[in-house]
Design an enzyme around this catalytic site. Sequence first.
Site, PDB file in Angstrom:
ATOM      1  N   ASP A 122       0.873  -1.174   0.000  1.00 26.02           N
ATOM      2  CA  ASP A 122       0.000   0.000   0.000  1.00 26.02           C
ATOM      3  C   ASP A 122       0.911   1.225   0.000  1.00 26.02           C
ATOM      4  O   ASP A 122       1.847   1.294   0.800  1.00 26.02           O
ATOM      5  CB  ASP A 122      -0.875  -0.026   1.262  1.00 26.02           C
ATOM      6  CG  ASP A 122      -1.793   1.183   1.333  1.00 26.02           C
ATOM      7  OD1 ASP A 122      -2.314   1.597   0.279  1.00 26.02           O
ATOM      8  OD2 ASP A 122      -1.986   1.709   2.446  1.00 26.02           O
ATOM      9  N   THR A 140       2.263   2.751  -3.229  1.00 28.62           N
ATOM     10  CA  THR A 140       3.284   2.351  -4.207  1.00 28.62           C
ATOM     11  C   THR A 140       4.271   3.486  -4.510  1.00 28.62           C
ATOM     12  O   THR A 140       5.452   3.234  -4.704  1.00 28.62           O
ATOM     13  CB  THR A 140       2.622   1.871  -5.515  1.00 28.62           C
ATOM     14  OG1 THR A 140       1.725   2.882  -5.962  1.00 28.62           O
ATOM     15  CG2 THR A 140       1.830   0.613  -5.290  1.00 28.62           C
ATOM     16  N   ASP A 180      -7.369  -1.293   1.856  1.00 31.19           N
ATOM     17  CA  ASP A 180      -6.667  -0.034   2.145  1.00 31.19           C
ATOM     18  C   ASP A 180      -6.993   0.516   3.535  1.00 31.19           C
ATOM     19  O   ASP A 180      -6.412   1.533   3.936  1.00 31.19           O
ATOM     20  CB  ASP A 180      -7.028   1.028   1.096  1.00 31.19           C
ATOM     21  CG  ASP A 180      -6.269   0.813  -0.213  1.00 31.19           C
ATOM     22  OD1 ASP A 180      -5.112   0.360  -0.155  1.00 31.19           O
ATOM     23  OD2 ASP A 180      -6.843   1.095  -1.284  1.00 31.19           O
TER      24      ASP A 180
HETATM   25  N1  LIG Z   1      -9.161   8.767  -6.371  1.00 32.60           N
HETATM   26  C1  LIG Z   1      -8.726   8.150  -5.274  1.00 32.60           C
HETATM   27  N2  LIG Z   1      -9.138   8.542  -4.057  1.00 32.60           N
HETATM   28  C2  LIG Z   1      -8.716   7.930  -2.945  1.00 32.60           C
HETATM   29  N3  LIG Z   1      -7.837   6.880  -2.944  1.00 32.60           N
HETATM   30  C3  LIG Z   1      -7.381   6.445  -4.122  1.00 32.60           C
HETATM   31  C4  LIG Z   1      -7.800   7.040  -5.346  1.00 32.60           C
HETATM   32  N4  LIG Z   1      -7.193   6.402  -6.357  1.00 32.60           N
HETATM   33  C5  LIG Z   1      -6.445   5.415  -5.806  1.00 32.60           C
HETATM   34  N5  LIG Z   1      -6.528   5.435  -4.451  1.00 32.60           N
HETATM   35  C6  LIG Z   1      -5.910   4.531  -3.493  1.00 32.60           C
HETATM   36  O1  LIG Z   1      -5.203   5.225  -2.493  1.00 32.60           O
HETATM   37  C7  LIG Z   1      -4.317   4.290  -1.896  1.00 32.60           C
HETATM   38  C8  LIG Z   1      -3.092   4.988  -1.426  1.00 32.60           C
HETATM   39  O2  LIG Z   1      -3.475   5.939  -0.516  1.00 32.60           O
HETATM   40  P1  LIG Z   1      -2.498   7.042   0.045  1.00 32.60           P
HETATM   41  O3  LIG Z   1      -2.590   8.225  -0.858  1.00 32.60           O
HETATM   42  O4  LIG Z   1      -3.080   7.300   1.383  1.00 32.60           O
HETATM   43  O5  LIG Z   1      -1.140   6.450   0.089  1.00 32.60           O
HETATM   44  C9  LIG Z   1      -4.014   3.244  -2.913  1.00 32.60           C
HETATM   45  O6  LIG Z   1      -4.369   1.984  -2.411  1.00 32.60           O
HETATM   46  C10 LIG Z   1      -4.854   3.642  -4.105  1.00 32.60           C
HETATM   47  O7  LIG Z   1      -5.508   2.563  -4.698  1.00 32.60           O
HETATM   48  P2  LIG Z   1      -4.863   1.822  -5.981  1.00 32.60           P
HETATM   49  O8  LIG Z   1      -3.730   1.038  -5.442  1.00 32.60           O
HETATM   50  O9  LIG Z   1      -5.965   0.972  -6.467  1.00 32.60           O
HETATM   51  O10 LIG Z   1      -4.454   2.927  -6.922  1.00 32.60           O
HETATM   52 MG   LIG Z   2      -3.433   0.336  -1.281  1.00 31.23          MG
END
Ligand SMILES: Nc1ncnc2c1ncn2[C@@H]1O[C@H](COP(=O)(O)O)[C@@H](O)[C@H]1OP(=O)(O)O
Ligand SMILES: [Mg+2]
Length: 356
Positions: A139, A141, A297
């Site tokens: 989580d 990336t 998440d």
């Molecule tokens: N539009 C969005 N709003 C909120 N969270 C998102 C959005 N797009 C992706 N994410 C997810 O936010 C997480 C990371 O959160 P943070 O910013 O707190 O590090 C990832 O798991 C990502 O999912 P994904 O891995 O499917 O892209």
């Molecule tokens: Mg994640």
Amino acid sequence: MASTEYSKELHIALLAVQRATLLTKSVFHSHAKGTLDKADASPVTIGDFGAQALIISALQHNFPDDEIVAEEEAKDLRENSKVRQTVWDLVQNSKLSDDAAEKELGGAIASVDSMLDIIDKGDSKGGSKGRIWAIDPIDGTKGFLRGGQYAVCLGLMVDGDVKVGVLGCPNLPVDDSQPLTEDIGADATDAEGKGVLFSAVQGKGAASRPLGKGSLANESTIGMKPISNISDATFCESVEAGHSSQSDSVAIANKLGITKPSVRMDSQAKYASIARGAGDLYLRLPVRKDYVEKIWDHAAGDLIVREAGGQVTDTEGKRLDFSHGRTLKENKGVIAAPKDVHQHVIEAVMSVLGSK
Ligand SMILES: Nc1ncnc2c1ncn2[C@@H]1O[C@H](COP(=O)(O)O)[C@@H](O)[C@H]1OP(=O)(O)O
Ligand SMILES: [Mg+2]
């Protein structure tokens, strides 16, 4: 080990996350040294598949009847032999140095084909019935790629309620009392004093312990910091402006009289950081109306914060509801704060978001 409720689940979850987190660290280092380039895949892809395979194999060995919701599926690995071999080499080499612990996790995966099948076991639809584990192998990336914050996340839900949560945060300081700063732990993957496993069991509090390399080292109980004046609070938010509105957070901070700038970090390390009292609030404010948060998440972080004395809800003050499948479709955003100030924060959030 005393056999209280969920103690075996916690023990296995800690070991599984420890082993998987160490795998992700080794991927980061191989990448930094350039030895992963020939694999033709991003280090995130390699780390994601490897960590997911290791965690699911440990869960299947110990809890064969449980369902699993995990972020990745093996399709791309089945189609790309080069990447598949890289992941397989890595998985075979990722062993805890404690032989007894390794045995508890079921030891090595038998073959490359069984590794692919194991990765695909994370396809449960989730839901409100039974025992379901939620896994996010990496989580955050972007944080992982820059040598900053990321987390290996595992939560157990029973009938839609989170019972056990574990977060592996390899780049957070071991010291619970180290104040939160923007670059905390950045580029520090190999430095002394970094790497923490956070955990919680429902009704039994939250803890941290050094990530270490072998048997699980001493745990310390963690708790949120009491805040006497909300205007002194430190809040965390995403680095990615697309994941949480950074203009709404400024407006909410203003409303609460908070003058300190936000601390931005990737991943569920935000939940862990406020749970240990290094920060106070976590605001996740929807940017896109159509985005639905995924259970992997939030499951572990939600429980860890609540067991550390916090409250976690969405932006309308509703508890996160993990009983609706793979997503949190009944919630929008996340607001986490110490219990006694949470309602005050929600009022500020609703007033700012409501006036848009
Ligand atoms: N539009 C969005 N709003 C909120 N969270 C998102 C959005 N797009 C992706 N994410 C997810 O936010 C997480 C990371 O959160 P943070 O910013 O707190 O590090 C990832 O798991 C990502 O999912 P994904 O891995 O499917 O892209
Ligand atoms: Mg994640």
